[in-house]
Design an enzyme around this catalytic site. Structure first.
Site, PDB file in Angstrom:
ATOM      1  N   CYS A   2      -6.196  11.366   4.332  1.00  0.00           N
ATOM      2  CA  CYS A   2      -7.320  11.524   3.934  1.00  0.00           C
ATOM      3  C   CYS A   2      -8.389  12.269   3.090  1.00  0.00           C
ATOM      4  CB  CYS A   2      -8.144  11.556   4.878  1.00  0.00           C
ATOM      5  SG  CYS A   2      -7.417  10.651   6.443  1.00  0.00           S
ATOM      6  N   ARG A  27      -7.973   8.385  -1.657  1.00  0.00           N
ATOM      7  CA  ARG A  27      -6.911   8.603  -0.871  1.00  0.00           C
ATOM      8  C   ARG A  27      -7.318   8.418   1.027  1.00  0.00           C
ATOM      9  NH1 ARG A  27      -4.771  13.505  -1.544  1.00  0.00           N
ATOM     10  NH2 ARG A  27      -4.234  13.846   0.130  1.00  0.00           N
ATOM     11  N   TRP A  74      -8.546   7.815   6.010  1.00  0.00           N
ATOM     12  CA  TRP A  74      -6.768   6.867   6.124  1.00  0.00           C
ATOM     13  C   TRP A  74      -6.305   6.616   7.683  1.00  0.00           C
ATOM     14  CZ3 TRP A  74      -2.368   6.009   7.564  1.00  0.00           C
ATOM     15  CH2 TRP A  74      -1.513   4.919   6.591  1.00  0.00           C
ATOM     16  N   ASN A 100      -7.334  16.386   8.249  1.00  0.00           N
ATOM     17  CA  ASN A 100      -6.386  15.077   7.421  1.00  0.00           C
ATOM     18  C   ASN A 100      -4.610  15.103   7.726  1.00  0.00           C
ATOM     19  OD1 ASN A 100      -4.910  13.534   5.763  1.00  0.00           O
ATOM     20  ND2 ASN A 100      -4.448  14.556   3.708  1.00  0.00           N
ATOM     21  N   GLY A 101      -4.427  14.594   8.609  1.00  0.00           N
ATOM     22  CA  GLY A 101      -2.728  15.181   9.083  1.00  0.00           C
ATOM     23  C   GLY A 101      -2.768  14.094  10.438  1.00  0.00           C
ATOM     24  N   GLU A 485      10.285  -2.280  -8.871  1.00  0.00           N
ATOM     25  CA  GLU A 485       8.506  -2.042  -8.745  1.00  0.00           C
ATOM     26  C   GLU A 485       7.853  -3.128  -9.056  1.00  0.00           C
ATOM     27  OE1 GLU A 485       5.670   0.467  -9.734  1.00  0.00           O
ATOM     28  OE2 GLU A 485       8.279   1.147  -8.548  1.00  0.00           O
ATOM     29  N   LYS A 489       4.316  -3.894  -7.016  1.00  0.00           N
ATOM     30  CA  LYS A 489       3.006  -4.427  -7.761  1.00  0.00           C
ATOM     31  C   LYS A 489       2.024  -5.011  -7.457  1.00  0.00           C
ATOM     32  CE  LYS A 489       2.827  -0.468  -8.088  1.00  0.00           C
ATOM     33  NZ  LYS A 489       3.795  -0.072  -8.244  1.00  0.00           N
ATOM     34  N   GLU A 492       1.905  -5.291  -3.017  1.00  0.00           N
ATOM     35  CA  GLU A 492       0.629  -3.980  -3.057  1.00  0.00           C
ATOM     36  C   GLU A 492      -1.435  -4.766  -3.635  1.00  0.00           C
ATOM     37  OE1 GLU A 492       2.081   0.195  -3.981  1.00  0.00           O
ATOM     38  OE2 GLU A 492       2.257  -0.876  -5.206  1.00  0.00           O
ATOM     39  N   HIS A 508      23.847 -15.606  -2.806  1.00  0.00           N
ATOM     40  CA  HIS A 508      24.075 -14.990  -1.991  1.00  0.00           C
ATOM     41  C   HIS A 508      22.921 -14.772  -0.775  1.00  0.00           C
ATOM     42  CE1 HIS A 508      28.137 -13.934  -3.166  1.00  0.00           C
ATOM     43  NE2 HIS A 508      27.321 -13.052  -4.589  1.00  0.00           N
ATOM     44  N   LYS A 607      -3.053   6.537  -1.658  1.00  0.00           N
ATOM     45  CA  LYS A 607      -2.540   7.525  -3.044  1.00  0.00           C
ATOM     46  C   LYS A 607      -1.662   7.816  -2.448  1.00  0.00           C
ATOM     47  CE  LYS A 607      -2.000   7.211  -7.307  1.00  0.00           C
ATOM     48  NZ  LYS A 607      -1.185   6.298  -7.700  1.00  0.00           N
TER      49      LYS A 607
END
Length: 612
Positions: A2, A27, A74, A100-101, A485, A489, A492, A508, A607
């Site tokens: 947050c 955030r 968040w 936040n937490g 990566e 992307k 996301e 496989h 983020k």
């Protein structure tokens, strides 16, 4: 996760706090709210959705106040809605709190308060903490500062909090453990925020609050004490962040701006460290530890998400150049499997924000077992930078887009420099190869610039594949982490399911998925694995898969074999990930935009992951 913003001084607090929340919206953007104190009138306004929804809710109200705080959320405890949004009143509405937490023992505290007759409006752990502080304040008869200190001594978990009281019109109390909190020092005014981006417009002088510290701002003065009430003298840092760096600068999205900033950010990550003409490489932050790195018997790299992928690239590079065994671990799993760490081991922790909760926890475990910890992070003064023995900043500049782009290439650049320095010190690299790689490193920014000139062609390819529901990404050697990566992307920001694999592993299992509706992105550059990758492409084409190949300039073989090619300049195998990842970033960005996604603020993501 947050975002926290608070202000006390002589300015109008509400517009300042709202502007700060917009800068911190990366955030968390499930909901937002503000608390404003005008004399003894403490008012809370909050709304589900983004800060724009809160602004609309506040439009037309008389909101005069010179003390205020705000929060963009968040969600952890409780679904995103108006009620669960922060700030939260305490039971008797004497206090407001933002947080936040995660308070891990909130349920036990809540049960004790319920037995005392408390009721709760929300499902959040934050409201429980606010009511707990008020209960101690009312029943112990001390100051609010003492109540905050006593409450936090009982709390298990992580927090960055700001508390405001209706009876103290010039006071803000803040505290942190495990979640970042920065205090901006102005002229008879103070600013608080989760990071420096909301502060830089008003002051460059900041204090990074440490774990277990409480900041009390009252009557224009700041005092910092520990949880055991020991007064500390905070160090005032001067930050170099410029306001222009956190603006879009004419780009449609921060993510696109940050993709196009990579020539500069890669150069900045090498500035002052690389001099190819003189065959010089120096990493000031590691100067006293280079012998220990070069002589280490094992390196363990820890990170999460994109940082983990950068670590995978570094594994190949360290083992190739310095001949040191490397293991790459998810920080989130590292401390839960009783890892074997010995004195003499080097642990490299990678984090863009320098605040990743899982990575911080892994660092503390490794330190307790006697390992030497190096940090690779972007944010100066961050918790990881302070928790490690040594390290190197990436100097990539602020990254606002939730999906990391320039952070990845900057991390890989710095990790490559570390591997080269270790190899030179250890004598596992020839002078000629060392000089060649330094020369090629200095050319990487211009080569990335050349890749970016293919943006229009990549956009045309992206348009063709906006229909896709699944993607497969393939790479070998150092391009395998790049495939991971690239898939991340796309997941996301477009919400298309995508998976990355070593190209040889396709047969496989994943080859069962290949048909005419399955796009396959293959990194097929002219390296030591080229012939093998060509064989993998033929296997895909034999099953009617549609192939987008990332190829080396001048390759005449692949264009007739695949559906689409994106050319990139040739570089040494060790440095190829710095170039090959860029078209994958653009491809993901374009597909997401064409599908109408909010690429800077993808759903459910934030983020900086400052909770476990």
């Amino acid at each position: 996760m947050c975002g926290i913003v608070a202000y006390v001084g002589h300015r109008e607090a509400c517009p300042l706090v709202l502007k700060g929340l917009k800068r911190l919206e990366y955030r968390g953007y499930d909901s937002a709210g503000v608390a404003l104190l005008n004399g003894t009138d403490l008012q809370v306004y909050k709304k589900k959705g983004k800060v724009a929804a809160l602004e609309q809710e506040l439009a037309g109200r008389a909101l005069h106040a010179t003390v205020g705080m705000g929060h963009t959320r968040w969600a952890t405890h409780g679904e995103p809605n108006d009620v669960n949004a922060h700030p939260h009143y305490s039971f008797h509405r004497k206090l407001a709190i933002i947080h936040n937490g995660i308070i891990e023992n909130y349920a036990a505290i809540k049960q004790a308060l319920l037995k005392k007759g408390h009721t709760f409006q929300s499902e959040t752990d934050t409201e429980v903490l606010g009511q707990f502080i008020e209960d101690i304040w009312e029943n112990n008869g001390g100051t609010l500062e003492e109540a905050v200190r006593l409450a936090l001594q009982e709390v298990v978990g992580a927090y960055a909090i700001v508390v405001m009281s209706e009876s103290e019109p010039t006071q803000l109390i803040a505290a942190r453990k495990g979640s970042p909190l920065v205090i901006g020092v102005g002229d008879n005014e103070f600013f608080l925020a989760s990071d420096a981006t909301p502060i830089v417009e008003y002051t460059k002088e900041v204090i990074y609050l440490n774990d277990y510290e409480i900041a009390v701002i009252r009557n224009g003065e700041l005092r910092v004490v520990t949880l055991d009430n020991t007064t500390t003298t905070p160090y005032v840092h001067t930050i170099e962040l410029e306001l222009e760096a956190i603006e879009k600068g004419g780009y449609d999205h921060f993510m696109l701006k940050e993709i196009f900033e990579q020539p500069r950010s890669i150069a900045d990550s090498m500035r002052g460290r690389v001099n190819a003409d003189a065959a010089m490489l120096q990493l000031g932050g590691l100067r006293d530890y280079m012998d220990k790195l070069a002589k280490s018997k094992r390196i363990v790299i820890i990170g999460c998400g994109t940082s983990w992928h950068a670590g995978l690239v570094a594994e190949y590079i360290f083992e190739e150049l310095a001949r040191i065994p490397v293991e790459v671990e998810y920080a989130s799993e590292f401390r839960y499997r009783n890892p074997i760490i010995k004195e003499g081991d080097i642990v490299i922790a990678i984090s863009q924000s320098g605040e990743t909760a899982d990575t911080l926890a892994a660092i503390e475990l490794a330190k307790s077992k006697g390992a030497t910890i190096f940090g690779v992070c972007n944010v100066v003064g961050s918790s990881i930078a302070r928790a490690t023995h040594a390290g190197a900043y990436t100097h990539a500049g602020p990254e606002i887009g939730v999906a990391s782009t320039k952070a990845f290439t900057a991390q890989v650049t710095v990790l490559t420099l570390m591997a080269l320095a270790a190899a030179q010190r250890k004598g596992t690299i020839s002078d000629s190869l060392f000089r060649q790689l330094l020369v090629e490193l200095e050319s990487i920014p211009s080569k990335v610039e050349k890749v970016l000139q293919s943006a229009d062609k990549i956009k045309e390819i992206a348009y063709i594949f906006t229909y896709a529901r699944n993607f497969i990404y393939l790479g070998r050697g150092m391009n395998f982490p790049v495939a991971l990566e690239g898939a991340l992307k796309l997941k996301e920001i477009s919400y298309i399911h995508a998976e990355g694999y070593p190209a040889a592993e396709m047969k496989h299992g994943p080859i069962a998925l290949i048909d005419e509706d399955m796009p396959v992105v293959v990194i097929a550059t002219k390296d030591s694995s080229y012939e093998k990758v060509v064989s993998n492409i033929q296997e895909v084409k034999a099953r009617k898969g549609r192939v987008i190949a990332i190829t080396t300039e001048g390759d005449t073989e692949l264009p007739g074999m695949v559906d689409f090619t994106i050319e990139i300049p040739n570089v040494h195998d060790v440095l190829m990930p710095l170039v090959s990842v860029v078209p994958l970033q653009l491809l993901a960005y374009d597909i997401a935009v064409m599908r109408g996604r909010n690429v800077d603020q993808p759903r459910n993501l934030a983020k900086s992951v400052t909770v476990e």
